[in-house]
Design a protein around this motif. Sequence first.
Motif, PDB file in Angstrom:
ATOM      1  N   PRO A 106      13.739   3.544 -11.673  1.00  0.00           N
ATOM      2  CA  PRO A 106      13.557   2.109 -11.378  1.00  0.00           C
ATOM      3  C   PRO A 106      13.030   1.853  -9.968  1.00  0.00           C
ATOM      4  CG  PRO A 106      15.660   2.499 -12.455  1.00  0.00           C
ATOM      5  CD  PRO A 106      15.127   3.842 -12.070  1.00  0.00           C
ATOM      6  N   ILE A 107      13.426   2.697  -9.012  1.00  0.00           N
ATOM      7  CA  ILE A 107      12.972   2.534  -7.634  1.00  0.00           C
ATOM      8  C   ILE A 107      11.482   2.864  -7.526  1.00  0.00           C
ATOM      9  CG2 ILE A 107      13.255   3.349  -5.256  1.00  0.00           C
ATOM     10  CD1 ILE A 107      16.172   3.970  -5.951  1.00  0.00           C
ATOM     11  N   ILE A 108      11.074   3.954  -8.153  1.00  0.00           N
ATOM     12  CA  ILE A 108       9.664   4.367  -8.114  1.00  0.00           C
ATOM     13  C   ILE A 108       8.778   3.326  -8.802  1.00  0.00           C
ATOM     14  CG2 ILE A 108       8.027   6.103  -8.937  1.00  0.00           C
ATOM     15  CD1 ILE A 108      10.247   8.193  -8.559  1.00  0.00           C
ATOM     16  N   GLU A 109       9.282   2.743  -9.884  1.00  0.00           N
ATOM     17  CA  GLU A 109       8.513   1.725 -10.602  1.00  0.00           C
ATOM     18  C   GLU A 109       8.260   0.482  -9.743  1.00  0.00           C
ATOM     19  OE1 GLU A 109       9.915   2.625 -15.231  1.00  0.00           O
ATOM     20  OE2 GLU A 109      10.906   1.050 -14.059  1.00  0.00           O
ATOM     21  N   CYS A 110       9.128   0.245  -8.772  1.00  0.00           N
ATOM     22  CA  CYS A 110       8.990  -0.944  -7.917  1.00  0.00           C
ATOM     23  C   CYS A 110       8.427  -0.620  -6.540  1.00  0.00           C
ATOM     24  CB  CYS A 110      10.346  -1.632  -7.765  1.00  0.00           C
ATOM     25  SG  CYS A 110      10.948  -2.363  -9.303  1.00  0.00           S
ATOM     26  N   ALA A 111       7.859   0.567  -6.384  1.00  0.00           N
ATOM     27  CA  ALA A 111       7.312   0.985  -5.085  1.00  0.00           C
ATOM     28  C   ALA A 111       6.278  -0.024  -4.581  1.00  0.00           C
ATOM     29  CB  ALA A 111       6.671   2.359  -5.217  1.00  0.00           C
ATOM     30  N   VAL A 142       0.826  -1.214   0.000  1.00  0.00           N
ATOM     31  CA  VAL A 142       0.000   0.000   0.000  1.00  0.00           C
ATOM     32  C   VAL A 142       0.862   1.268   0.000  1.00  0.00           C
ATOM     33  CG1 VAL A 142      -1.920  -1.156   1.151  1.00  0.00           C
ATOM     34  CG2 VAL A 142      -0.209   0.043   2.521  1.00  0.00           C
ATOM     35  N   HIS A 143       2.145   1.132   0.286  1.00  0.00           N
ATOM     36  CA  HIS A 143       3.059   2.284   0.272  1.00  0.00           C
ATOM     37  C   HIS A 143       3.713   2.354  -1.107  1.00  0.00           C
ATOM     38  CE1 HIS A 143       2.747   2.757   4.674  1.00  0.00           C
ATOM     39  NE2 HIS A 143       2.726   1.435   4.704  1.00  0.00           N
ATOM     40  N   CYS A 144       2.948   2.787  -2.081  1.00  0.00           N
ATOM     41  CA  CYS A 144       3.384   2.647  -3.472  1.00  0.00           C
ATOM     42  C   CYS A 144       3.343   3.954  -4.265  1.00  0.00           C
ATOM     43  CB  CYS A 144       2.533   1.590  -4.170  1.00  0.00           C
ATOM     44  SG  CYS A 144       0.755   1.936  -4.115  1.00  0.00           S
ATOM     45  N   ASP A 177      21.970   1.384   3.849  1.00  0.00           N
ATOM     46  CA  ASP A 177      21.736   2.397   4.872  1.00  0.00           C
ATOM     47  C   ASP A 177      20.596   1.961   5.792  1.00  0.00           C
ATOM     48  OD1 ASP A 177      21.373   4.701   6.372  1.00  0.00           O
ATOM     49  OD2 ASP A 177      21.811   6.033   4.684  1.00  0.00           O
ATOM     50  N   SER A 178      20.912   1.645   7.032  1.00  0.00           N
ATOM     51  CA  SER A 178      19.923   1.145   7.981  1.00  0.00           C
ATOM     52  C   SER A 178      18.925   2.211   8.423  1.00  0.00           C
ATOM     53  CB  SER A 178      20.626   0.561   9.208  1.00  0.00           C
ATOM     54  OG  SER A 178      21.411   1.549   9.851  1.00  0.00           O
ATOM     55  N   ARG A 179      19.168   3.474   8.082  1.00  0.00           N
ATOM     56  CA  ARG A 179      18.235   4.538   8.475  1.00  0.00           C
ATOM     57  C   ARG A 179      16.853   4.337   7.862  1.00  0.00           C
ATOM     58  NH1 ARG A 179      20.784   9.979   6.597  1.00  0.00           N
ATOM     59  NH2 ARG A 179      21.166   8.632   4.772  1.00  0.00           N
ATOM     60  N   TYR A 180      16.809   3.675   6.725  1.00  0.00           N
ATOM     61  CA  TYR A 180      15.535   3.491   6.028  1.00  0.00           C
ATOM     62  C   TYR A 180      14.796   2.232   6.483  1.00  0.00           C
ATOM     63  CZ  TYR A 180      17.820   6.890   2.969  1.00  0.00           C
ATOM     64  OH  TYR A 180      18.477   7.999   2.482  1.00  0.00           O
ATOM     65  N   ASP A 217       4.951   8.282  -0.530  1.00  0.00           N
ATOM     66  CA  ASP A 217       4.963   7.235   0.498  1.00  0.00           C
ATOM     67  C   ASP A 217       5.457   5.954  -0.164  1.00  0.00           C
ATOM     68  OD1 ASP A 217       4.544   5.699   2.760  1.00  0.00           O
ATOM     69  OD2 ASP A 217       2.402   5.432   2.366  1.00  0.00           O
ATOM     70  N   LEU A 218       6.781   5.764  -0.160  1.00  0.00           N
ATOM     71  CA  LEU A 218       7.377   4.689  -0.946  1.00  0.00           C
ATOM     72  C   LEU A 218       8.143   3.711  -0.054  1.00  0.00           C
ATOM     73  CD1 LEU A 218       9.164   5.185  -4.357  1.00  0.00           C
ATOM     74  CD2 LEU A 218       9.880   3.430  -2.744  1.00  0.00           C
ATOM     75  N   TRP A 219       7.632   2.489  -0.001  1.00  0.00           N
ATOM     76  CA  TRP A 219       8.304   1.421   0.724  1.00  0.00           C
ATOM     77  C   TRP A 219       8.686   0.310  -0.257  1.00  0.00           C
ATOM     78  CZ3 TRP A 219       5.995  -0.118   6.124  1.00  0.00           C
ATOM     79  CH2 TRP A 219       5.852   1.032   6.914  1.00  0.00           C
ATOM     80  N   VAL A 220       9.726  -0.419   0.074  1.00  0.00           N
ATOM     81  CA  VAL A 220      10.095  -1.629  -0.652  1.00  0.00           C
ATOM     82  C   VAL A 220      10.580  -2.647   0.376  1.00  0.00           C
ATOM     83  CG1 VAL A 220      10.751  -0.454  -2.808  1.00  0.00           C
ATOM     84  CG2 VAL A 220      12.483  -0.855  -1.030  1.00  0.00           C
ATOM     85  N   SER A 221      10.692  -3.884  -0.039  1.00  0.00           N
ATOM     86  CA  SER A 221      11.286  -4.908   0.817  1.00  0.00           C
ATOM     87  C   SER A 221      12.351  -5.630   0.016  1.00  0.00           C
ATOM     88  CB  SER A 221      10.223  -5.899   1.303  1.00  0.00           C
ATOM     89  OG  SER A 221       9.612  -6.571   0.219  1.00  0.00           O
ATOM     90  N   TYR A 222      13.379  -6.064   0.700  1.00  0.00           N
ATOM     91  CA  TYR A 222      14.409  -6.891   0.065  1.00  0.00           C
ATOM     92  C   TYR A 222      15.216  -7.619   1.120  1.00  0.00           C
ATOM     93  CZ  TYR A 222      17.268  -2.626   0.806  1.00  0.00           C
ATOM     94  OH  TYR A 222      17.881  -1.516   1.337  1.00  0.00           O
ATOM     95  N   LEU A 223      15.556  -8.860   0.777  1.00  0.00           N
ATOM     96  CA  LEU A 223      16.353  -9.724   1.648  1.00  0.00           C
ATOM     97  C   LEU A 223      15.763  -9.821   3.064  1.00  0.00           C
ATOM     98  CD1 LEU A 223      19.945  -8.654   0.513  1.00  0.00           C
ATOM     99  CD2 LEU A 223      18.494 -10.492  -0.372  1.00  0.00           C
ATOM    100  N   GLY A 224      14.442  -9.883   3.122  1.00  0.00           N
ATOM    101  CA  GLY A 224      13.775 -10.120   4.392  1.00  0.00           C
ATOM    102  C   GLY A 224      13.512  -8.909   5.249  1.00  0.00           C
ATOM    103  N   LYS A 225      13.861  -7.721   4.756  1.00  0.00           N
ATOM    104  CA  LYS A 225      13.633  -6.509   5.538  1.00  0.00           C
ATOM    105  C   LYS A 225      12.770  -5.518   4.757  1.00  0.00           C
ATOM    106  CE  LYS A 225      17.868  -6.848   8.289  1.00  0.00           C
ATOM    107  NZ  LYS A 225      19.095  -6.159   8.755  1.00  0.00           N
TER     108      LYS A 225
END
Length: 215
Positions: A47-52, A14-16, A110-113, A20-28
């Motif tokens: 490319p990042i926005i396309e995969c939101a 829903v964060h797409c 970057d762990s801040r995100y 409000d852009l979220w993604v997941s990768y490698l379990g996080k």
Amino acid sequence: MKRPRYFTPSEVSVHCTVEDLWVSYLGKVYNLTPLVQEHKGDILLKPIIECAGNDISHWFDPKTKDIRTHIDPLSCCVKYFTPRGRFLHVPPPCPRTDWANDFGRPWWRDSRYEVGLLSAKTRWIRIINTLTSQEQSLEVCSEETLDEILQRYLRYNSHAASYTWKHDGVILDISKTLEENGIPDEDEEFYKCRMDCDLYTQSICLYFNDDLTEL
């Protein structure tokens, strides 16, 4: 140490939007909204926005935790593999003097995100309020404790902590997961039997206590 929060893929999806852009990768799970706002208008965000809202684990090498690489057939050099196009913090294919490489740690390291963990397996559970006969189906993370599931349920019943939670007449330990409380995930059994797992969902019954605890 504070226990990390688990998210379902549906919650991430829903964060797409750019705002409000979220993604997941490698379990996080990562909230890249600040990154997008900081570099607003940069073509390398495309490319990042396309995969939101999606999982982008296929971008990464699970061993190195870095972007996948390949051997460039022309230069025979090792380069990042970006089939959707080069994105932010990935160096250009050829040496250039106009590429600013003083950004420090690339965003994917970057762990801040980081906002939490992606559930390896979600499951559906029915919660039945025996006082009102209200029934609610919830998609939860298999790694979550009953207390964390209770937090999800609060939007349907703000006094949920004032109830005793039971399954098959047995009082549940809210500090443990569904599996640890003897409520197994039977999806695999349904699959082996070629049955629709939606035909049956495990249930938890809530029994009202005398004290109405305000949360």
